[in-house]
Write a protein that holds these residues in place. Structure first.
Motif, PDB file in Angstrom:
ATOM      1  N   LEU A  57      42.816 -14.777  35.327  1.00 14.50           N
ATOM      2  CA  LEU A  57      43.570 -14.156  36.420  1.00 14.50           C
ATOM      3  C   LEU A  57      45.076 -14.157  36.175  1.00 14.50           C
ATOM      4  CD1 LEU A  57      41.909 -15.214  39.804  1.00 14.50           C
ATOM      5  CD2 LEU A  57      41.937 -12.977  38.716  1.00 14.50           C
ATOM      6  N   LEU A  58      45.571 -15.139  35.428  1.00 14.80           N
ATOM      7  CA  LEU A  58      47.020 -15.217  35.215  1.00 14.80           C
ATOM      8  C   LEU A  58      47.572 -13.953  34.548  1.00 14.80           C
ATOM      9  CD1 LEU A  58      49.634 -16.798  35.421  1.00 14.80           C
ATOM     10  CD2 LEU A  58      49.058 -17.925  33.254  1.00 14.80           C
ATOM     11  N   PRO A  59      47.037 -13.494  33.395  1.00 18.52           N
ATOM     12  CA  PRO A  59      47.563 -12.239  32.830  1.00 18.52           C
ATOM     13  C   PRO A  59      47.298 -11.039  33.727  1.00 18.52           C
ATOM     14  CG  PRO A  59      45.626 -12.978  31.607  1.00 18.52           C
ATOM     15  CD  PRO A  59      46.023 -14.103  32.507  1.00 18.52           C
ATOM     16  N   VAL A  60      46.201 -11.059  34.487  1.00 21.42           N
ATOM     17  CA  VAL A  60      45.920  -9.960  35.405  1.00 21.42           C
ATOM     18  C   VAL A  60      47.005  -9.883  36.478  1.00 21.42           C
ATOM     19  CG1 VAL A  60      44.350  -9.201  37.240  1.00 21.42           C
ATOM     20  CG2 VAL A  60      43.433  -9.896  35.020  1.00 21.42           C
ATOM     21  N   VAL A  61      47.365 -11.017  37.051  1.00 22.02           N
ATOM     22  CA  VAL A  61      48.409 -11.046  38.077  1.00 22.02           C
ATOM     23  C   VAL A  61      49.750 -10.591  37.498  1.00 22.02           C
ATOM     24  CG1 VAL A  61      49.790 -12.610  39.487  1.00 22.02           C
ATOM     25  CG2 VAL A  61      47.300 -12.786  39.529  1.00 22.02           C
ATOM     26  N   ILE A  62      50.062 -11.033  36.290  1.00 25.48           N
ATOM     27  CA  ILE A  62      51.321 -10.635  35.651  1.00 25.48           C
ATOM     28  C   ILE A  62      51.349  -9.128  35.412  1.00 25.48           C
ATOM     29  CG2 ILE A  62      52.720 -10.842  33.559  1.00 25.48           C
ATOM     30  CD1 ILE A  62      51.782 -13.751  33.377  1.00 25.48           C
ATOM     31  N   LEU A  63      50.244  -8.589  34.875  1.00 23.67           N
ATOM     32  CA  LEU A  63      50.184  -7.151  34.596  1.00 23.67           C
ATOM     33  C   LEU A  63      50.284  -6.337  35.888  1.00 23.67           C
ATOM     34  CD1 LEU A  63      47.352  -7.013  31.895  1.00 23.67           C
ATOM     35  CD2 LEU A  63      49.773  -6.506  31.551  1.00 23.67           C
ATOM     36  N   MET A  64      49.604  -6.788  36.941  1.00 31.52           N
ATOM     37  CA  MET A  64      49.659  -6.051  38.199  1.00 31.52           C
ATOM     38  C   MET A  64      51.045  -6.112  38.816  1.00 31.52           C
ATOM     39  SD  MET A  64      45.970  -6.846  40.010  1.00 31.52           S
ATOM     40  CE  MET A  64      46.387  -5.820  41.425  1.00 31.52           C
ATOM     41  N   PHE A  65      51.719  -7.249  38.679  1.00 28.62           N
ATOM     42  CA  PHE A  65      53.072  -7.352  39.214  1.00 28.62           C
ATOM     43  C   PHE A  65      54.012  -6.396  38.482  1.00 28.62           C
ATOM     44  CE2 PHE A  65      57.341  -9.214  39.074  1.00 28.62           C
ATOM     45  CZ  PHE A  65      57.624  -9.287  40.441  1.00 28.62           C
ATOM     46  N   ILE A  66      53.899  -6.349  37.158  1.00 28.55           N
ATOM     47  CA  ILE A  66      54.733  -5.427  36.382  1.00 28.55           C
ATOM     48  C   ILE A  66      54.420  -3.981  36.758  1.00 28.55           C
ATOM     49  CG2 ILE A  66      55.243  -4.584  34.052  1.00 28.55           C
ATOM     50  CD1 ILE A  66      54.713  -7.429  33.040  1.00 28.55           C
ATOM     51  N   ALA A  67      53.111  -3.680  36.891  1.00 27.12           N
ATOM     52  CA  ALA A  67      52.720  -2.313  37.239  1.00 27.12           C
ATOM     53  C   ALA A  67      53.228  -1.924  38.618  1.00 27.12           C
ATOM     54  CB  ALA A  67      51.201  -2.176  37.175  1.00 27.12           C
ATOM     55  N   GLY A  68      53.152  -2.856  39.561  1.00 29.18           N
ATOM     56  CA  GLY A  68      53.543  -2.545  40.933  1.00 29.18           C
ATOM     57  C   GLY A  68      55.033  -2.521  41.165  1.00 29.18           C
ATOM     58  N   THR A  69      55.810  -2.997  40.205  1.00 27.65           N
ATOM     59  CA  THR A  69      57.276  -3.014  40.357  1.00 27.65           C
ATOM     60  C   THR A  69      57.938  -2.087  39.339  1.00 27.65           C
ATOM     61  OG1 THR A  69      57.335  -5.010  38.960  1.00 27.65           O
ATOM     62  CG2 THR A  69      57.337  -5.319  41.351  1.00 27.65           C
ATOM     63  N   ALA A  70      58.005  -2.508  38.093  1.00 33.54           N
ATOM     64  CA  ALA A  70      58.729  -1.752  37.073  1.00 33.54           C
ATOM     65  C   ALA A  70      58.052  -0.435  36.721  1.00 33.54           C
ATOM     66  CB  ALA A  70      58.901  -2.604  35.816  1.00 33.54           C
ATOM     67  N   LEU A  71      56.727  -0.374  36.812  1.00 38.44           N
ATOM     68  CA  LEU A  71      56.008   0.822  36.372  1.00 38.44           C
ATOM     69  C   LEU A  71      55.435   1.640  37.518  1.00 38.44           C
ATOM     70  CD1 LEU A  71      54.037  -0.745  33.366  1.00 38.44           C
ATOM     71  CD2 LEU A  71      56.215   0.467  33.322  1.00 38.44           C
ATOM     72  N   TYR A  72      55.769   1.286  38.744  1.00 37.82           N
ATOM     73  CA  TYR A  72      55.186   1.996  39.883  1.00 37.82           C
ATOM     74  C   TYR A  72      55.605   3.463  39.897  1.00 37.82           C
ATOM     75  CZ  TYR A  72      54.193   3.563  44.580  1.00 37.82           C
ATOM     76  OH  TYR A  72      53.744   4.289  45.657  1.00 37.82           O
ATOM     77  N   THR A  73      54.642   4.330  40.193  1.00 35.97           N
ATOM     78  CA  THR A  73      54.873   5.773  40.301  1.00 35.97           C
ATOM     79  C   THR A  73      54.176   6.274  41.553  1.00 35.97           C
ATOM     80  OG1 THR A  73      54.879   5.972  37.889  1.00 35.97           O
ATOM     81  CG2 THR A  73      54.636   7.999  39.147  1.00 35.97           C
ATOM     82  N   THR A  74      54.863   7.077  42.324  1.00 35.31           N
ATOM     83  CA  THR A  74      54.242   7.626  43.531  1.00 35.31           C
ATOM     84  C   THR A  74      53.099   8.561  43.165  1.00 35.31           C
ATOM     85  OG1 THR A  74      55.861   9.416  43.550  1.00 35.31           O
ATOM     86  CG2 THR A  74      56.377   7.455  44.866  1.00 35.31           C
ATOM     87  N   ALA A  75      52.152   8.684  44.060  1.00 33.82           N
ATOM     88  CA  ALA A  75      51.007   9.561  43.822  1.00 33.82           C
ATOM     89  C   ALA A  75      51.481  11.005  43.698  1.00 33.82           C
ATOM     90  CB  ALA A  75      50.009   9.424  44.964  1.00 33.82           C
ATOM     91  N   ALA A  76      50.968  11.680  42.674  1.00 29.80           N
ATOM     92  CA  ALA A  76      51.352  13.068  42.411  1.00 29.80           C
ATOM     93  C   ALA A  76      50.259  13.721  41.581  1.00 29.80           C
ATOM     94  CB  ALA A  76      52.696  13.125  41.665  1.00 29.80           C
TER      95      ALA A  76
END
Length: 339
Positions: A160-179
């Motif tokens: 879960l640790l790398p999963v949480v890290i990856l999701m945090f990065i995705a939800g912040t630095a890599l977040y993109t609005t739906a399009a």
């Protein structure tokens, strides 16, 4: 097709809720790790004192429990008594709650992807944010399946640790609005190629973590003072090796299929099956590493540290391909930031 902003908002909420649930589950697993070992040791010490006081006769509570479960009443050794007593303890209940939270997190996570797909009117893996989301939920689902086959609940925190890290990065630095999907990706091949790449990447996270933990165990075997407290809470080397091998055996054909259909899509889109684009090159390198891992296990009988090192290198290549190649290098795959 216009974006449904309401569904998009609920998708974002679900993604964040899933991340919070995973974090809470991670905390519960960590609590079980911290207190579970001391509980087992205390139970074993108590059993030793009772055996001394009763002249080695079995405990009546163990006999009644064994009778209720249909087990042999003569099975009253330290390990069985410790297991029964631990199952009644607070750390075990915390661990079971962590598993329940993990399953809940998966359901909420899947809901975020479904809502994202309906909001954008396409498959929900059209950019890096969505790709990582699919990769992470694939990894967690794969691990829950492993948990049903192997008693290795303590390892879940490290998955879960790398999963949480990856999701945090995705939800912040890599977040993109739906399009809507970019025109270059508007093809039925995105359903097949990108989904299999994301799923296999998530599946291969599990053997990567197992191999890394195996190397920690071997380092401790060579020097018992090294990582002693950390390693004492891990499953045996045999269990970690089995998890790594069996999960790789399952994930490798999916990854192979993803590369093949990617080449077919490349021929349809760019007029060639293979062009040694950075993404293609590193994907092929990772494929060769995993193929070498499976081949060495099947033919040369490589097990243990050599196999774990190869699998760890393959895991590193996948992470390198996910971040450095997608975000730093320029190539034909750079326009969408997808795997």
């Amino acid at each position: 097709m216009p974006v449904n902003e309401t569904l998009s908002t609920f998708s974002d909420y679900s993604f964040r809720a899933a991340l919070l649930i995973y974090v809470l589950a991670l905390a519960f697993y960590a609590a079980e790790q911290a207190f579970g070992r001391s509980r087992r040791q205390a139970v074993q010490r108590q059993r030793e004192r009772e055996l001394v006081g009763t002249g080695g006769r079995g405990d009546s509570s163990v006999e009644s429990t064994a009778a209720a479960t249909g087990r042999d009443t003569s099975d009253t050794d330290e390990e069985s008594w410790s297991t029964i007593s631990y199952a009644r303890s607070l750390p075990d209940r915390v661990g079971r709650m962590a598993v329940a939270l993990t399953v809940l997190g998966i359901l909420v996570h899947l809901a975020s992807l479904v809502l994202r797909g309906f909001a954008a009117g396409r498959v929900p893996w059209g950019n890096m944010y969505e790709f990582i989301s699919v990769t992470c939920v694939s990894a967690v689902i794969a691990w829950v399946v492993v948990l049903r086959k192997v008693v290795a609940r303590y390892v879940t925190a490290y998955v879960l640790l790398p999963v949480v890290i990856l999701m945090f990065i995705a939800g912040t630095a890599l977040y993109t609005t739906a399009a809507p999907v970019q025109p270059a990706l508007d093809s039925y091949w995105i359903v097949i190629h990108v989904s299999t790449v994301a799923a296999s990447s998530g599946l291969l996270l599990v053997p990567g973590v197992a191999s890394v933990l195996y190397l920690f165990r071997r380092a401790n075997a060579a020097n018992p003072q090294r990582f002693a407290g950390f390693v004492s809470r891990l499953p045996s080397e045999a269990v970690l090796d089995r998890i790594a091998y069996r999960t790789t055996v399952f994930a490798f054909p999916i990854y192979t299929f993803a590369i093949i259909v990617g080449a077919v899509w490349a021929e349809a889109a760019w007029g060639r099956f293979w062009g040694w684009d950075p993404k293609e090159t590193v994907s092929f390198i990772a494929w060769v590493i995993y193929a070498a891992y499976l081949h060495s296990r099947a033919t040369a009988g490589w097990r243990g540290i050599r196999a774990a090192v190869i699998n760890t290198v393959g895991f590193a290549a996948m992470i390198f391909n996910l971040f450095f190649v997608n975000l730093v290098t320029a190539g034909l795959h750079s326009y969408a930031g997808v795997g």
